[in-house]
Design a protein around this motif. Sequence first.
Motif, PDB file in Angstrom:
ATOM      1  N   SER A  96     -13.775   2.137   0.895  1.00 45.02           N
ATOM      2  CA  SER A  96     -12.608   2.013   0.022  1.00 45.02           C
ATOM      3  C   SER A  96     -13.055   1.799  -1.413  1.00 45.02           C
ATOM      4  N   ARG A  97     -12.221   2.266  -2.305  1.00 42.40           N
ATOM      5  CA  ARG A  97     -12.407   2.041  -3.738  1.00 42.40           C
ATOM      6  C   ARG A  97     -11.068   1.557  -4.267  1.00 42.40           C
ATOM      7  N   LEU A  98     -11.031   0.329  -4.736  1.00 40.92           N
ATOM      8  CA  LEU A  98      -9.786  -0.258  -5.218  1.00 40.92           C
ATOM      9  C   LEU A  98      -9.907  -0.578  -6.702  1.00 40.92           C
ATOM     10  N   VAL A  99      -8.827  -0.306  -7.434  1.00 44.06           N
ATOM     11  CA  VAL A  99      -8.724  -0.692  -8.837  1.00 44.06           C
ATOM     12  C   VAL A  99      -7.630  -1.746  -8.888  1.00 44.06           C
ATOM     13  N   VAL A 100      -7.994  -2.952  -9.320  1.00 46.16           N
ATOM     14  CA  VAL A 100      -7.087  -4.089  -9.260  1.00 46.16           C
ATOM     15  C   VAL A 100      -6.567  -4.426 -10.650  1.00 46.16           C
ATOM     16  N   GLY A 101      -5.242  -4.499 -10.765  1.00 49.53           N
ATOM     17  CA  GLY A 101      -4.590  -4.976 -11.980  1.00 49.53           C
ATOM     18  C   GLY A 101      -3.853  -6.262 -11.665  1.00 49.53           C
ATOM     19  N   SER A 102      -3.149  -6.791 -12.632  1.00 48.62           N
ATOM     20  CA  SER A 102      -2.453  -8.059 -12.404  1.00 48.62           C
ATOM     21  C   SER A 102      -1.266  -7.902 -11.461  1.00 48.62           C
ATOM     22  N   GLN A 103      -0.610  -6.744 -11.471  1.00 51.82           N
ATOM     23  CA  GLN A 103       0.567  -6.544 -10.631  1.00 51.82           C
ATOM     24  C   GLN A 103       0.464  -5.358  -9.689  1.00 51.82           C
ATOM     25  N   LEU A 104      -0.631  -4.585  -9.773  1.00 47.92           N
ATOM     26  CA  LEU A 104      -0.746  -3.357  -8.998  1.00 47.92           C
ATOM     27  C   LEU A 104      -2.189  -3.124  -8.576  1.00 47.92           C
ATOM     28  N   VAL A 105      -2.357  -2.647  -7.357  1.00 45.84           N
ATOM     29  CA  VAL A 105      -3.671  -2.226  -6.858  1.00 45.84           C
ATOM     30  C   VAL A 105      -3.543  -0.773  -6.455  1.00 45.84           C
ATOM     31  N   TRP A 106      -4.454   0.048  -6.954  1.00 47.94           N
ATOM     32  CA  TRP A 106      -4.512   1.468  -6.601  1.00 47.94           C
ATOM     33  C   TRP A 106      -5.812   1.681  -5.863  1.00 47.94           C
ATOM     34  N   GLY A 107      -5.785   2.483  -4.815  1.00 46.22           N
ATOM     35  CA  GLY A 107      -7.023   2.688  -4.084  1.00 46.22           C
ATOM     36  C   GLY A 107      -7.073   3.962  -3.274  1.00 46.22           C
TER      37      GLY A 107
END
Length: 150
Positions: A96-107
Amino acid sequence: MRAPEALVPLLLLLGCATAPAPPAVAALPAEVLTLAESEERASRVLEEAFAADVRLDLADTLWAPEALVIADGELRLGPPRFAGLEPGGQAAISASRLVVGSQLVWGVVEYRWVAPTEGLVREGRATVLLARAGPQGRWWIVHAHSSSLR
């Protein structure tokens, strides 16, 4: 009737002054999480979602009520939500590759479903979006688009 040019700024100012104020929105206090903690929680939600799929469990706490789920080009309204999964067997995330923000995670998630007694193995890939589900730092899935690898 046209207003003299000197009155235009005054009329604009009066128009702004009489506009109703927007309603106040109460901000929910958000738990401050590190990126690593958020990523760990989001990863756990995804792992639980795959495990729930092979049990045909609705897993309502993992999925937003309005979640859009597409698997192999078709809308999925219930489990199994991910392409290539069937009841029974085991599903596991292989990468998995996840990009984490304060309100949203895209992966992007690569996964495998295995039914050893039947000698079946299927692989898939999914793009997922997770959003904060409340002030406690809980994440839930709001979108998943998956395809079986052929």
